[in-house]
Design a protein around this motif. Sequence first.
Motif, PDB file in Angstrom:
ATOM      1  N   GLY A   3      11.062  -1.481 -26.595  1.00 22.11           N
ATOM      2  CA  GLY A   3       9.947  -1.492 -25.649  1.00 22.11           C
ATOM      3  C   GLY A   3       9.887  -0.267 -24.777  1.00 22.11           C
ATOM      4  N   TYR A  52      10.786  -7.414 -19.649  1.00 24.66           N
ATOM      5  CA  TYR A  52      10.233  -8.069 -20.826  1.00 24.66           C
ATOM      6  C   TYR A  52       9.534  -9.362 -20.412  1.00 24.66           C
ATOM      7  N   ASN A 101       6.599  -6.024 -24.371  1.00 24.07           N
ATOM      8  CA  ASN A 101       7.022  -4.901 -23.529  1.00 24.07           C
ATOM      9  C   ASN A 101       6.383  -3.646 -24.118  1.00 24.07           C
TER      10      ASN A 101
END
Length: 131
Positions: free
Chosen positions: A67, A72, A117
């Motif tokens: 990500g 997250y 993410n």
Amino acid sequence: MKTKKLLLSALTATFILGAGYATASAEEIPESITPLWVPVDAYISPSNTTLTASSSNVTKTIGWGGGNSSYYNVSYNDGYTTRTFTADFYSTTHTRLYSLSMNDSTRTWNNYLSVTNGDTASATGSVTLKR
């Protein structure tokens, strides 16, 4: 003799042509160069669980990584309920009591993990109880 001259010529050319090349260290790479997109990964472990029992506590590890930031958005469905949370860590465990009803001889609960993410990744699993 020809082989020796040919080998010497090849080595000389490699040395002369290669002398102008240099490698860049991390200090020489501008900080403004960053990846535009880093893939997100998600997993459930163990993904599929099958037990011979009418009732059992089952623990699953759910995890993620990658990500574009250190936070997250996580959503996990254990077959009964969905937990949604924001995490700055990479894994956690989840324990759920699964039980067969009086009329069931076998039943499967599907597990689903979704992590976002910058990108979204998902993982699936299941819990099966058999009498």
